[in-house]
Design an enzyme around this catalytic site. Structure first.
Site, PDB file in Angstrom:
ATOM      1  N   LYS A 252       0.809  -1.222   0.000  1.00 17.55           N
ATOM      2  CA  LYS A 252       0.000   0.000   0.000  1.00 17.55           C
ATOM      3  C   LYS A 252       0.841   1.270   0.000  1.00 17.55           C
ATOM      4  O   LYS A 252       0.594   2.187  -0.768  1.00 17.55           O
ATOM      5  CB  LYS A 252      -0.894   0.029   1.226  1.00 17.55           C
ATOM      6  CG  LYS A 252      -2.075  -0.871   1.069  1.00 17.55           C
ATOM      7  CD  LYS A 252      -2.914  -0.863   2.315  1.00 17.55           C
ATOM      8  CE  LYS A 252      -3.813  -2.054   2.212  1.00 17.55           C
ATOM      9  NZ  LYS A 252      -5.203  -1.736   2.265  1.00 17.55           N
TER      10      LYS A 252
ATOM     11  N   GLU B  46      -4.996   9.275   6.529  1.00 20.96           N
ATOM     12  CA  GLU B  46      -5.532   9.920   5.326  1.00 20.96           C
ATOM     13  C   GLU B  46      -6.709  10.805   5.688  1.00 20.96           C
ATOM     14  O   GLU B  46      -7.365  10.582   6.700  1.00 20.96           O
ATOM     15  CB  GLU B  46      -6.068   8.854   4.333  1.00 20.96           C
ATOM     16  CG  GLU B  46      -5.021   8.076   3.599  1.00 20.96           C
ATOM     17  CD  GLU B  46      -5.634   7.046   2.647  1.00 20.96           C
ATOM     18  OE1 GLU B  46      -6.878   6.913   2.595  1.00 20.96           O
ATOM     19  OE2 GLU B  46      -4.865   6.377   1.968  1.00 20.96           O
TER      20      GLU B  46
ATOM     21  N   HIS C 271     -16.487  -5.177   3.928  1.00 16.17           N
ATOM     22  CA  HIS C 271     -15.351  -5.151   3.002  1.00 16.17           C
ATOM     23  C   HIS C 271     -15.319  -6.343   2.055  1.00 16.17           C
ATOM     24  O   HIS C 271     -14.286  -6.620   1.439  1.00 16.17           O
ATOM     25  CB  HIS C 271     -14.029  -4.988   3.756  1.00 16.17           C
ATOM     26  CG  HIS C 271     -14.035  -3.771   4.633  1.00 16.17           C
ATOM     27  ND1 HIS C 271     -14.010  -2.501   4.120  1.00 16.17           N
ATOM     28  CD2 HIS C 271     -14.120  -3.631   5.982  1.00 16.17           C
ATOM     29  CE1 HIS C 271     -14.070  -1.633   5.111  1.00 16.17           C
ATOM     30  NE2 HIS C 271     -14.147  -2.292   6.239  1.00 16.17           N
TER      31      HIS C 271
ATOM     32  N   ARG D 275      -3.527  -9.251  -9.437  1.00 16.42           N
ATOM     33  CA  ARG D 275      -4.061 -10.578  -9.771  1.00 16.42           C
ATOM     34  C   ARG D 275      -5.313 -10.429 -10.622  1.00 16.42           C
ATOM     35  O   ARG D 275      -5.829  -9.319 -10.791  1.00 16.42           O
ATOM     36  CB  ARG D 275      -4.459 -11.302  -8.479  1.00 16.42           C
ATOM     37  CG  ARG D 275      -5.514 -10.506  -7.719  1.00 16.42           C
ATOM     38  CD  ARG D 275      -6.255 -11.280  -6.666  1.00 16.42           C
ATOM     39  NE  ARG D 275      -7.416 -10.541  -6.207  1.00 16.42           N
ATOM     40  CZ  ARG D 275      -7.419  -9.576  -5.303  1.00 16.42           C
ATOM     41  NH1 ARG D 275      -6.291  -9.211  -4.720  1.00 16.42           N
ATOM     42  NH2 ARG D 275      -8.532  -8.965  -4.972  1.00 16.42           N
TER      43      ARG D 275
END
Ligand code: MV4
Length: 509
Positions: free
Chosen positions: A116, A200, A235, A292
């Site tokens: 990330k 963030e 999620h 992927r």
């Protein structure tokens, strides 16, 4: 092209990859754990080899076992599917050492773009917009306060090693920062063994929109449009679609070019996905890259008329991309529902077990990618996704109507499935108008009471009533029924009861 490909996966994606191999005239080699001896992917492959006990740590995740089978069976390539080892650079590296082609990006590209914080750094360097915030982990809560004050509340703390929303906390104001810091860091430590977090700006109600990219080994990069993936629960994506209801040609071009720029900077090859958050003003921000093939790749295949898995094999075999950006045209609209063996009326509790009977939707615009069959038992050990129902239509309205129709044709008896959840979502005005955002499904599920939705069961009850009426009329005409006719009607009433039981379930305490 390869002679033989080892599929280092199970379930519907292993079946999907075997299909691509077949079409290319490549032999497909399956691997299976003790829990998967009778699984569909084993039956669909040309050869299959056992790789150990049911727990994936002892089978699907053991690189040496996968490579051992590949060497023994004489495979010249390995396709990792998604999950398991798909984003593990150690497998990509071990393949290089063994002289076997890994169907995916290089280990180095995976490391660069899969991390990330490293990917955020690359995005900044190439000018791909990222959410305002830190590039490096924060050391102390005081530092967090300072940065949060600087960029303004609300903010969000995210685990450096994060995934699946773990180690993530939104912070509305400074007074909440202390406890959010403690929660995020301890959750990150527990989940990943890495307590580091970064910070963030928190975006309110963003959409999750991702761009599919392809890159060959000759420096060609293309983007294949977007997928809207905002409908998620904890999620986990639940419904995906292409195109996004809010997309414009200008935004698609800007996001597509940003995604390609990032992939190019990381020396990416093969299929990959660049995830963005998009706010209400259609500003987009790079989130992360998935190195992927993804679960939801079929919606892109439906609107581009491309076969992403065959393209992955061709790219890995060294072929140049057979088209350029200007050749890619999007046509129509596609939706995908992820069908799970879980009980939507009982907190989505997994419902593994024996599938006694299957109803397979078909007809215009319908595709079903699944890994099950009647008589098979869904194992406890793995993700209980049974398959994916995909609908294509000339426009969103037709795709929605086809999905509704196909959901009514879907049946997996003996276990519980989340099909009724899709009926509820498709019936909601928010979904119908495309007014969705990342927490929409959580809000929808906590706000809306479970109401009865008119479904195919009612229709089939009407059908049954008509069948009974016709039978009675027949009796009145002929003066009697034979044994086989009596049995037929008794069986169909039995079936109706069975279906009603499966659908009209009361929420469990
Ligand atoms: C965010 C966000 C709002 N603002 N970042 C969730 C998973 C992780 N990959 C990133 N996530 C989010 N990051 C900022 N700066 C909201 C989410 C988010 C989310 C993102 C995508 C899909 C579903 C989501 C559900 C809740 C929160």
């Amino acid at each position: 092209m390869f002679q033989k490909v080892l599929i280092a996966n199970r379930g519907e994606i292993a079946v999907r990859i075997a299909r691509a191999c077949r079409e290319l005239g490549v032999r497909a080699v399956a691997v299976f754990s003790d829990a998967d001896r009778a699984s569909l992917h084993v039956r669909r492959a040309d050869e299959a080899y056992p790789i150990g006990p049911a727990p994936s740590r002892e089978s699907y995740l053991v690189i040496e076992k996968i490579l051992g089978v590949a060497r023994y069976a004489g495979c010249d390539a390995i396709h990792p599917g998604y999950g398991f080892l798909a984003e593990n650079p150690a497998l990509a590296r071990a393949c290089v050492d063994a002289g076997i082609t890994f169907i995916g990006p290089s280990a180095a590209a995976m490391e660069q773009l899969g991390s990330k914080t490293a990917a955020r750094q690359i995005a900044r360097d190439v000018g791909t917009p990222t959410v305002p915030g830190t590039l490096n982990p924060i050391k102390t809560v005081d530092e967090a306060v300072e940065i949060a004050r600087d960029i303004g509340f609300p903010v969000i703390l995210k685990a450096v090693a994060g995934g699946g929303g773990k180690g993530m906390r939104s912070v509305a104001s400074q007074s909440e920062l202390d406890s959010a810091w403690r929660d995020a860091t301890s959750e990150a430590q527990n989940a990943f063994g890495d307590a580091r977090v970064y910070l963030e700006k928190y975006l309110q109600r963003p959409r999750h929109i991702e761009i599919q990219v392809l890159a060959d080994h000759h420096g060609h990069f293309v983007y294949l449009g977007e997928r809207e993936c905002s409908v998620q629960r904890r999620h986990q994506k639940v419904i995906e679609e292409a195109p996004s209801p809010i997309m414009t040609p200008e935004l698609r071009k800007a996001m597509g070019e940003a995604a390609v720029k990032l992939a190019r900077a990381g020396n990416y090859t093969n299929a990959g996905t660049v995830e963005f958050l998009v706010d209400a003003q259609r500003n987009f921000y790079f989130l992360e890259m998935n190195t992927r093939l993804q679960v939801e790749h079929p919606v892109t295949e439906m609107v581009t008329s491309l076969d992403l898995v065959k393209l992955q094999l061709r790219i890995a075999a060294g072929e140049p991309l057979p088209f350029g950006q200007q050749d890619i045209e999007l046509r129509g609209h596609a939706l995908e529902c992820r069908i799970y063996a879980e009980d939507p009326d009982n907190n989505f509790f997994p419902s593994p077990g024996k599938i006694t009977d299957c109803g397979v939707p078909a007809g215009p615009g319908i595709r079903l990618d699944e890994g099950i069959y009647a008589g098979w038992t869904v194992p406890n050990e793995y993700d209980p996704m049974l398959g994916k129902l995909i609908a294509w239509g000339a426009d969103r309205e037709e795709a929605l109507a086809r999905m509704g129709r196909a959901l009514a044709e879907y049946r997996a008896s003996g276990i519980k499935t989340n099909v009724s959840l899709f009926r509820r979502i498709l019936a909601s005005s928010d979904f119908q108008t495309g007014a969705i955002y990342t927490r929409w499904l959580d809000d929808f599920l906590s706000a809306a009471p479970v109401t009865e939705i008119r479904n195919v069961e009612e229709e089939s009850q009407a059908e049954q009533a008509a069948a009974i009426a016709a039978f009675l009329w027949h009796l009145s005409q002929t003066g009697g029924a034979n044994a086989s006719q009596t049995r037929t009607i008794a069986e169909s009433r039995w079936r109706t009861e069975g279906r009603r039981e499966q659908v009209n379930r009361e929420p469990q305490p």
